[in-house]
Design a protein around this motif. Structure first.
Motif, PDB file in Angstrom:
ATOM      1  N   GLY A 121       0.828  -1.195   0.000  1.00  0.00           N
ATOM      2  CA  GLY A 121       0.000   0.000   0.000  1.00  0.00           C
ATOM      3  C   GLY A 121       0.864   1.246   0.000  1.00  0.00           C
ATOM      4  N   PRO A 122       0.264   2.419   0.278  1.00  0.00           N
ATOM      5  CA  PRO A 122       0.999   3.675   0.312  1.00  0.00           C
ATOM      6  C   PRO A 122       1.794   3.806   1.598  1.00  0.00           C
ATOM      7  CG  PRO A 122      -1.224   4.056   1.022  1.00  0.00           C
ATOM      8  CD  PRO A 122      -1.159   2.603   0.626  1.00  0.00           C
ATOM      9  N   ARG A 123       2.594   4.847   1.696  1.00  0.00           N
ATOM     10  CA  ARG A 123       3.365   5.095   2.910  1.00  0.00           C
ATOM     11  C   ARG A 123       2.446   5.654   3.982  1.00  0.00           C
ATOM     12  NH1 ARG A 123       8.972   5.078   2.007  1.00  0.00           N
ATOM     13  NH2 ARG A 123       9.037   5.168   4.267  1.00  0.00           N
ATOM     14  N   GLY A 124       1.868   4.764   4.765  1.00  0.00           N
ATOM     15  CA  GLY A 124       0.982   5.144   5.853  1.00  0.00           C
ATOM     16  C   GLY A 124       1.064   4.110   6.954  1.00  0.00           C
ATOM     17  N   ALA A 125       0.077   4.095   7.848  1.00  0.00           N
ATOM     18  CA  ALA A 125       0.102   3.146   8.960  1.00  0.00           C
ATOM     19  C   ALA A 125      -1.308   2.924   9.484  1.00  0.00           C
ATOM     20  CB  ALA A 125       1.009   3.645  10.081  1.00  0.00           C
ATOM     21  N   MET A 126      -1.446   1.869  10.281  1.00  0.00           N
ATOM     22  CA  MET A 126      -2.723   1.557  10.934  1.00  0.00           C
ATOM     23  C   MET A 126      -2.446   1.065  12.351  1.00  0.00           C
ATOM     24  SD  MET A 126      -4.902  -0.496   7.996  1.00  0.00           S
ATOM     25  CE  MET A 126      -3.832  -1.946   8.029  1.00  0.00           C
ATOM     26  N   LEU A 127      -3.404   1.295  13.228  1.00  0.00           N
ATOM     27  CA  LEU A 127      -3.423   0.673  14.544  1.00  0.00           C
ATOM     28  C   LEU A 127      -4.718  -0.114  14.655  1.00  0.00           C
ATOM     29  CD1 LEU A 127      -2.099   3.544  16.824  1.00  0.00           C
ATOM     30  CD2 LEU A 127      -0.982   1.340  16.431  1.00  0.00           C
ATOM     31  N   MET A 128      -4.603  -1.366  15.049  1.00  0.00           N
ATOM     32  CA  MET A 128      -5.767  -2.225  15.219  1.00  0.00           C
ATOM     33  C   MET A 128      -5.766  -2.752  16.650  1.00  0.00           C
ATOM     34  SD  MET A 128      -5.520  -4.130  11.501  1.00  0.00           S
ATOM     35  CE  MET A 128      -3.729  -4.280  11.537  1.00  0.00           C
ATOM     36  N   SER A 129      -6.954  -3.016  17.167  1.00  0.00           N
ATOM     37  CA  SER A 129      -7.024  -3.406  18.578  1.00  0.00           C
ATOM     38  C   SER A 129      -8.324  -4.130  18.881  1.00  0.00           C
ATOM     39  CB  SER A 129      -6.918  -2.170  19.481  1.00  0.00           C
ATOM     40  OG  SER A 129      -8.111  -1.392  19.430  1.00  0.00           O
ATOM     41  N   THR A 130      -8.386  -4.628  20.102  1.00  0.00           N
ATOM     42  CA  THR A 130      -9.659  -5.120  20.632  1.00  0.00           C
ATOM     43  C   THR A 130     -10.552  -3.909  20.912  1.00  0.00           C
ATOM     44  OG1 THR A 130      -8.798  -5.026  22.886  1.00  0.00           O
ATOM     45  CG2 THR A 130      -8.542  -7.110  21.696  1.00  0.00           C
ATOM     46  N   GLU A 131     -11.835  -4.157  21.023  1.00  0.00           N
ATOM     47  CA  GLU A 131     -12.776  -3.070  21.293  1.00  0.00           C
ATOM     48  C   GLU A 131     -12.466  -2.391  22.630  1.00  0.00           C
ATOM     49  OE1 GLU A 131     -15.307  -0.388  20.169  1.00  0.00           O
ATOM     50  OE2 GLU A 131     -14.943  -2.158  18.915  1.00  0.00           O
ATOM     51  N   GLU A 132     -11.923  -3.150  23.557  1.00  0.00           N
ATOM     52  CA  GLU A 132     -11.584  -2.612  24.877  1.00  0.00           C
ATOM     53  C   GLU A 132     -10.653  -1.409  24.787  1.00  0.00           C
ATOM     54  OE1 GLU A 132      -9.125  -4.044  28.911  1.00  0.00           O
ATOM     55  OE2 GLU A 132      -9.457  -5.448  27.245  1.00  0.00           O
ATOM     56  N   HIS A 133      -9.739  -1.442  23.816  1.00  0.00           N
ATOM     57  CA  HIS A 133      -8.730  -0.387  23.722  1.00  0.00           C
ATOM     58  C   HIS A 133      -9.010   0.606  22.596  1.00  0.00           C
ATOM     59  CE1 HIS A 133      -6.426  -2.474  26.703  1.00  0.00           C
ATOM     60  NE2 HIS A 133      -6.264  -3.544  25.954  1.00  0.00           N
ATOM     61  N   ALA A 134     -10.157   0.494  21.944  1.00  0.00           N
ATOM     62  CA  ALA A 134     -10.453   1.336  20.786  1.00  0.00           C
ATOM     63  C   ALA A 134     -10.441   2.822  21.129  1.00  0.00           C
ATOM     64  CB  ALA A 134     -11.809   0.946  20.201  1.00  0.00           C
ATOM     65  N   ARG A 135     -11.089   3.204  22.187  1.00  0.00           N
ATOM     66  CA  ARG A 135     -11.176   4.631  22.533  1.00  0.00           C
ATOM     67  C   ARG A 135      -9.805   5.193  22.880  1.00  0.00           C
ATOM     68  NH1 ARG A 135     -14.487   8.734  23.984  1.00  0.00           N
ATOM     69  NH2 ARG A 135     -13.925  10.018  25.783  1.00  0.00           N
ATOM     70  N   ALA A 136      -9.016   4.440  23.637  1.00  0.00           N
ATOM     71  CA  ALA A 136      -7.682   4.926  24.015  1.00  0.00           C
ATOM     72  C   ALA A 136      -6.800   5.112  22.783  1.00  0.00           C
ATOM     73  CB  ALA A 136      -7.024   3.949  24.992  1.00  0.00           C
ATOM     74  N   ILE A 137      -6.878   4.178  21.837  1.00  0.00           N
ATOM     75  CA  ILE A 137      -6.090   4.280  20.612  1.00  0.00           C
ATOM     76  C   ILE A 137      -6.536   5.479  19.787  1.00  0.00           C
ATOM     77  CG2 ILE A 137      -5.699   3.188  18.360  1.00  0.00           C
ATOM     78  CD1 ILE A 137      -3.955   2.011  20.525  1.00  0.00           C
ATOM     79  N   ASP A 138      -7.845   5.635  19.585  1.00  0.00           N
ATOM     80  CA  ASP A 138      -8.341   6.739  18.762  1.00  0.00           C
ATOM     81  C   ASP A 138      -7.983   8.088  19.365  1.00  0.00           C
ATOM     82  OD1 ASP A 138      -9.345   4.973  16.946  1.00  0.00           O
ATOM     83  OD2 ASP A 138     -11.454   5.251  17.482  1.00  0.00           O
TER      84      ASP A 138
END
Length: 417
Positions: free
Chosen positions: A230-247
């Motif tokens: 893909g392009p030069r970027g990134a993603m963070l994936m998680s369990t729903e438990e940590h979704a708000r903290a990551i966002d």
């Protein structure tokens, strides 16, 4: 590029030169690849013109009716492809994505456990010269000196002793399968958040050629280029438990508006990665790397850990009596692009190390099969010997042979052949 050529002929000429260089050379840097024409087109769209602070349905700017759909597509495709509960596609690149992990789960001075940089880890896993090692207390694990593989006993001992709040697994020069279940067990034992950094192997995970961290790691961090194409970027994936903290850590914690043209290109790459052709590509990446490793070993090259399970080979050139930097520069002159790299327990300095790091994503994207790996290994061997002897005529001959193979396997996404 008619408009670019008219507006800025100097930049246009450099872009054209790079296109030709990528077409003509055998690119063996493990973190590089060729993206499709569709991914390239997506990065050059009018989405570049938009500011979109916030998340779909919760923006701080109006006029987001199309952008929200683009980002939602990317999120949904990431969740489906990787089998995760939550995905954030906004991080600008891998290092900011990892910084968001620190912001989400740590306070300055807290302890983080990660693989040491000279052992194959990444700067952002708590290494001293990185902000992550300056603002947080980094503790590092390594590999077994005899096997070259991650020392999980050491990981557990350090985790029990140091009690880190976050444990990173993965790295930039790890040629073997990452044991996500074992890391997860250690993280649970000490109450740490486990972060799987799969930046290098994301495409292999998506294509079923490497075990997935989903279901084991609390958070998955990845770039979107490298093996994922893909392009030069990134993603963070998680369990729903940590979704708000990551966002919240990504926005507003570290970033303002996302790069919407990159988000669109990520969505395109994720759609491409969901198809059967991509699974065949991922399997061939590993097949090519193993075949190349076997051919190099047969020619007396010392492979760290004895080989590879993924896309990457780390080679200690000590027995060849040539520094990694000298070898890498000679190979570049021969049209074979690698990077010089430290090897575990290296006695040389990082800017002049003992090894080189090579990988097979780019050549696999060109359709080059395992049967050609004998020729690739022979070119590497011949060039290393020539560099040691100061034989530039041989280097030039290899360059011509490399060009011939590249002409036979045109690179995808390039306007030149």
């Amino acid at each position: 590029m008619s408009q670019l050529l008219s507006t800025d002929p100097e930049i246009a000429a450099l872009v054209a030169a790079e296109e030709q260089l990528q077409a003509d050379t055998l690119r063996l840097i493990p973190s590089e690849n060729y993206v499709s024409a569709a991914v390239l087109e997506a990065t050059g769209t009018v989405l570049q013109n938009k500011y979109s602070e916030g998340y779909p349905g919760k923006r701080y700017y109006e006029g987001q009716q199309n952008i929200d759909q683009v980002e939602t597509l990317a999120i949904d495709r990431a969740k489906a492809l990787f089998g995760v509960e939550h995905a954030n596609v906004q991080p600008y690149s891998g290092s900011p994505a990892n910084l968001a992990v620190y912001l989400a789960f740590l306070k300055p001075g807290d302890t983080v456990l990660g693989m040491a940089l000279p052992m194959g880890g990444h700067l952002t896993h708590g290494w001293g010269v990185s902000a992550t090692g300056s603002w947080f207390r980094g503790v590092q694990y390594g590999v077994d000196r005899a096997t070259g593989r991650t020392d999980l006993d050491q990981v557990r001992d350090l985790a029990l002793k140091e009690r880190p709040k976050v444990i990173f697994c993965g790295g930039t020069a790890v040629p073997r399968t990452i044991d996500f279940p074992a890391f997860a067990e250690i993280a649970r034992e000490v109450g740490a958040v486990l972060v799987a950094d799969i930046a290098h192997i994301a495409g292999l995970v998506a294509g079923g050629a490497h075990p997935s961290p989903a279901g084991h790691a609390d958070v998955i961090s990845t770039t979107t280029h490298k093996t994922l194409r893909g392009p030069r970027g990134a993603m963070l994936m998680s369990t729903e438990e940590h979704a708000r903290a990551i966002d919240r850590a990504v926005f507003p914690g570290l970033q303002g508006g996302p790069h919407n043209h990159t988000t669109a290109a990520i969505a395109v790459a994720l759609k491409e990665a969901s198809g059967p052709d991509f699974r065949a590509y991922a399997a061939q990446v590993v097949g090519n790397a193993r075949a190349l490793g076997e051919q190099l070993a047969a020619r007396g090259f010392d492979l760290v850990s004895g080989g590879t399970d993924n896309h990457l080979l780390l080679i200690d050139l000590t027995s060849k009596d040539i520094p990694g930097k000298v070898a890498a520069k000679a190979l570049d002159r021969a049209g074979i692009v690698v990077n010089y790299n430290s090897v575990p327990y290296d006695t040389r300095k990082p800017f002049d190390p003992s090894g080189i790091r090579i990988g097979t994503p780019s050549l696999t994207s060109r359709g080059i099969p395992a049967s050609e790996m004998a020729a690739v290994a022979e070119w590497i061997d011949r060039t290393v010997l020539a560099a040691r002897a100061g034989d530039e005529d041989t280097v030039a001959k290899v360059r011509a042979e490399v060009k011939e193979l590249m002409d036979a396997y045109p690179a995808p996404g390039l306007p030149v052949g």
